[in-house]
Motif scaffolding. Structure first.
Motif, PDB file in Angstrom:
ATOM      1  N   ALA A 182     -64.501  24.034  23.684  1.00 30.00           N
ATOM      2  CA  ALA A 182     -63.099  24.335  24.011  1.00 30.00           C
ATOM      3  C   ALA A 182     -62.169  23.604  23.050  1.00 30.00           C
ATOM      4  CB  ALA A 182     -62.805  23.940  25.454  1.00 30.00           C
ATOM      5  N   LEU A 183     -62.478  22.356  22.753  1.00 32.11           N
ATOM      6  CA  LEU A 183     -61.664  21.579  21.826  1.00 32.11           C
ATOM      7  C   LEU A 183     -61.669  22.223  20.441  1.00 32.11           C
ATOM      8  CD1 LEU A 183     -59.973  19.088  21.145  1.00 32.11           C
ATOM      9  CD2 LEU A 183     -62.119  17.846  20.784  1.00 32.11           C
ATOM     10  N   GLN A 184     -62.831  22.664  19.990  1.00 31.63           N
ATOM     11  CA  GLN A 184     -62.926  23.319  18.686  1.00 31.63           C
ATOM     12  C   GLN A 184     -62.100  24.601  18.652  1.00 31.63           C
ATOM     13  OE1 GLN A 184     -67.136  23.806  18.140  1.00 31.63           O
ATOM     14  NE2 GLN A 184     -67.451  21.684  17.495  1.00 31.63           N
ATOM     15  N   ILE A 185     -62.109  25.339  19.741  1.00 26.87           N
ATOM     16  CA  ILE A 185     -61.333  26.575  19.814  1.00 26.87           C
ATOM     17  C   ILE A 185     -59.839  26.266  19.756  1.00 26.87           C
ATOM     18  CG2 ILE A 185     -60.691  28.511  21.318  1.00 26.87           C
ATOM     19  CD1 ILE A 185     -63.665  28.498  22.245  1.00 26.87           C
ATOM     20  N   VAL A 186     -59.407  25.272  20.526  1.00 22.87           N
ATOM     21  CA  VAL A 186     -57.987  24.898  20.527  1.00 22.87           C
ATOM     22  C   VAL A 186     -57.552  24.470  19.132  1.00 22.87           C
ATOM     23  CG1 VAL A 186     -56.308  23.206  21.378  1.00 22.87           C
ATOM     24  CG2 VAL A 186     -57.885  24.307  22.973  1.00 22.87           C
ATOM     25  N   VAL A 187     -58.328  23.607  18.481  1.00 27.59           N
ATOM     26  CA  VAL A 187     -57.981  23.137  17.143  1.00 27.59           C
ATOM     27  C   VAL A 187     -57.962  24.301  16.162  1.00 27.59           C
ATOM     28  CG1 VAL A 187     -58.721  21.665  15.222  1.00 27.59           C
ATOM     29  CG2 VAL A 187     -58.739  20.777  17.542  1.00 27.59           C
ATOM     30  N   SER A 188     -58.880  25.230  16.316  1.00 24.20           N
ATOM     31  CA  SER A 188     -58.915  26.400  15.441  1.00 24.20           C
ATOM     32  C   SER A 188     -57.649  27.250  15.592  1.00 24.20           C
ATOM     33  CB  SER A 188     -60.159  27.234  15.747  1.00 24.20           C
ATOM     34  OG  SER A 188     -60.169  28.403  14.989  1.00 24.20           O
ATOM     35  N   VAL A 189     -57.222  27.446  16.825  1.00 25.99           N
ATOM     36  CA  VAL A 189     -56.005  28.224  17.073  1.00 25.99           C
ATOM     37  C   VAL A 189     -54.784  27.494  16.514  1.00 25.99           C
ATOM     38  CG1 VAL A 189     -54.457  29.074  18.887  1.00 25.99           C
ATOM     39  CG2 VAL A 189     -56.925  29.450  19.068  1.00 25.99           C
ATOM     40  N   LEU A 190     -54.719  26.181  16.748  1.00 26.02           N
ATOM     41  CA  LEU A 190     -53.595  25.411  16.222  1.00 26.02           C
ATOM     42  C   LEU A 190     -53.578  25.462  14.700  1.00 26.02           C
ATOM     43  CD1 LEU A 190     -53.599  22.256  18.529  1.00 26.02           C
ATOM     44  CD2 LEU A 190     -52.321  24.390  18.793  1.00 26.02           C
ATOM     45  N   ASN A 191     -54.753  25.393  14.103  1.00 26.97           N
ATOM     46  CA  ASN A 191     -54.871  25.433  12.651  1.00 26.97           C
ATOM     47  C   ASN A 191     -54.428  26.784  12.089  1.00 26.97           C
ATOM     48  OD1 ASN A 191     -55.579  24.498  10.047  1.00 26.97           O
ATOM     49  ND2 ASN A 191     -57.568  25.483  10.213  1.00 26.97           N
ATOM     50  N   SER A 192     -54.635  27.835  12.835  1.00 27.12           N
ATOM     51  CA  SER A 192     -54.283  29.170  12.337  1.00 27.12           C
ATOM     52  C   SER A 192     -52.794  29.484  12.510  1.00 27.12           C
ATOM     53  CB  SER A 192     -55.123  30.235  13.039  1.00 27.12           C
ATOM     54  OG  SER A 192     -54.760  30.342  14.396  1.00 27.12           O
ATOM     55  N   THR A 193     -52.071  28.594  13.174  1.00 27.93           N
ATOM     56  CA  THR A 193     -50.643  28.800  13.406  1.00 27.93           C
ATOM     57  C   THR A 193     -49.846  28.152  12.280  1.00 27.93           C
ATOM     58  OG1 THR A 193     -51.049  28.731  15.785  1.00 27.93           O
ATOM     59  CG2 THR A 193     -48.772  28.463  15.059  1.00 27.93           C
ATOM     60  N   GLN A 194     -48.922  28.884  11.710  1.00 22.98           N
ATOM     61  CA  GLN A 194     -48.076  28.362  10.644  1.00 22.98           C
ATOM     62  C   GLN A 194     -47.217  27.218  11.183  1.00 22.98           C
ATOM     63  OE1 GLN A 194     -47.045  30.054   7.464  1.00 22.98           O
ATOM     64  NE2 GLN A 194     -48.685  31.550   7.543  1.00 22.98           N
ATOM     65  N   THR A 195     -47.029  26.196  10.391  1.00 22.11           N
ATOM     66  CA  THR A 195     -46.226  25.038  10.795  1.00 22.11           C
ATOM     67  C   THR A 195     -44.825  25.451  11.210  1.00 22.11           C
ATOM     68  OG1 THR A 195     -47.504  23.666   9.277  1.00 22.11           O
ATOM     69  CG2 THR A 195     -45.435  22.753  10.077  1.00 22.11           C
ATOM     70  N   THR A 196     -44.287  26.453  10.542  1.00 18.63           N
ATOM     71  CA  THR A 196     -42.935  26.910  10.865  1.00 18.63           C
ATOM     72  C   THR A 196     -42.858  27.609  12.221  1.00 18.63           C
ATOM     73  OG1 THR A 196     -43.331  28.957   9.632  1.00 18.63           O
ATOM     74  CG2 THR A 196     -42.254  27.138   8.453  1.00 18.63           C
ATOM     75  N   GLU A 197     -44.011  28.007  12.781  1.00 24.18           N
ATOM     76  CA  GLU A 197     -44.045  28.711  14.061  1.00 24.18           C
ATOM     77  C   GLU A 197     -44.322  27.797  15.244  1.00 24.18           C
ATOM     78  OE1 GLU A 197     -46.829  31.911  13.810  1.00 24.18           O
ATOM     79  OE2 GLU A 197     -45.979  32.671  11.961  1.00 24.18           O
ATOM     80  N   VAL A 198     -44.655  26.530  14.977  1.00 21.11           N
ATOM     81  CA  VAL A 198     -45.075  25.608  16.040  1.00 21.11           C
ATOM     82  C   VAL A 198     -44.015  25.521  17.138  1.00 21.11           C
ATOM     83  CG1 VAL A 198     -45.604  23.190  16.575  1.00 21.11           C
ATOM     84  CG2 VAL A 198     -46.624  24.283  14.574  1.00 21.11           C
ATOM     85  N   GLN A 199     -42.771  25.303  16.772  1.00 26.40           N
ATOM     86  CA  GLN A 199     -41.713  25.130  17.770  1.00 26.40           C
ATOM     87  C   GLN A 199     -41.562  26.364  18.645  1.00 26.40           C
ATOM     88  OE1 GLN A 199     -40.218  22.071  18.045  1.00 26.40           O
ATOM     89  NE2 GLN A 199     -39.452  22.849  19.960  1.00 26.40           N
ATOM     90  N   ASN A 200     -41.603  27.548  18.053  1.00 31.16           N
ATOM     91  CA  ASN A 200     -41.475  28.778  18.840  1.00 31.16           C
ATOM     92  C   ASN A 200     -42.660  28.973  19.774  1.00 31.16           C
ATOM     93  OD1 ASN A 200     -39.000  29.486  17.768  1.00 31.16           O
ATOM     94  ND2 ASN A 200     -39.900  30.636  16.091  1.00 31.16           N
ATOM     95  N   VAL A 201     -43.846  28.644  19.296  1.00 34.87           N
ATOM     96  CA  VAL A 201     -45.031  28.763  20.150  1.00 34.87           C
ATOM     97  C   VAL A 201     -44.903  27.820  21.334  1.00 34.87           C
ATOM     98  CG1 VAL A 201     -47.516  28.371  20.273  1.00 34.87           C
ATOM     99  CG2 VAL A 201     -46.551  29.559  18.306  1.00 34.87           C
ATOM    100  N   LEU A 202     -44.513  26.586  21.072  1.00 35.35           N
ATOM    101  CA  LEU A 202     -44.378  25.608  22.157  1.00 35.35           C
ATOM    102  C   LEU A 202     -43.331  26.038  23.177  1.00 35.35           C
ATOM    103  CD1 LEU A 202     -44.682  22.278  20.171  1.00 35.35           C
ATOM    104  CD2 LEU A 202     -46.337  23.260  21.771  1.00 35.35           C
ATOM    105  N   LYS A 203     -42.241  26.629  22.718  1.00 35.45           N
ATOM    106  CA  LYS A 203     -41.200  27.093  23.641  1.00 35.45           C
ATOM    107  C   LYS A 203     -41.718  28.189  24.567  1.00 35.45           C
ATOM    108  CE  LYS A 203     -37.131  26.097  20.843  1.00 35.45           C
ATOM    109  NZ  LYS A 203     -36.009  26.669  20.087  1.00 35.45           N
ATOM    110  N   SER A 204     -42.694  28.947  24.096  1.00 33.60           N
ATOM    111  CA  SER A 204     -43.225  30.050  24.901  1.00 33.60           C
ATOM    112  C   SER A 204     -44.259  29.591  25.933  1.00 33.60           C
ATOM    113  CB  SER A 204     -43.833  31.117  23.994  1.00 33.60           C
ATOM    114  OG  SER A 204     -45.054  30.665  23.433  1.00 33.60           O
ATOM    115  N   LEU A 205     -44.690  28.336  25.846  1.00 33.30           N
ATOM    116  CA  LEU A 205     -45.702  27.815  26.758  1.00 33.30           C
ATOM    117  C   LEU A 205     -45.059  27.143  27.971  1.00 33.30           C
ATOM    118  CD1 LEU A 205     -48.089  26.084  24.176  1.00 33.30           C
ATOM    119  CD2 LEU A 205     -48.280  28.395  25.133  1.00 33.30           C
ATOM    120  N   SER A 206     -45.685  27.301  29.122  1.00 29.74           N
ATOM    121  CA  SER A 206     -45.201  26.594  30.304  1.00 29.74           C
ATOM    122  C   SER A 206     -45.450  25.098  30.139  1.00 29.74           C
ATOM    123  CB  SER A 206     -45.935  27.092  31.555  1.00 29.74           C
ATOM    124  OG  SER A 206     -47.285  26.652  31.529  1.00 29.74           O
TER     125      SER A 206
END
Length: 64
Positions: free
Chosen positions: A5-29
């Protein structure tokens, strides 16, 4: 199974552009952000963290 599960989470985070991090976080509960924070800290505690993990997770950690 937790390491997978940790590897999957890190993989998803790694595939997300740095410029998109804030928008992704805003969409999460808040609960999902809390879970994400736990995964980030868990990965930071791994022996290899300073290699690739730091460059992947630090932007997420700073914004969560």
């Amino acid at each position: 199974s937790q390491n997978i599960a940790l590897q999957i989470v890190v993989s998803v985070l790694n595939s997300t552009q740095t410029t998109e991090v804030q928008n992704v976080l805003k969409s999460l509960s808040q609960d999902v952000q809390d879970a994400l924070t736990k995964y980030i800290y868990k990965d930071m505690g791994m022996p290899r963290w300073g290699d690739v993990g730091g460059s992947i997770l630090l932007p997420w950690h700073q914004k969560v």
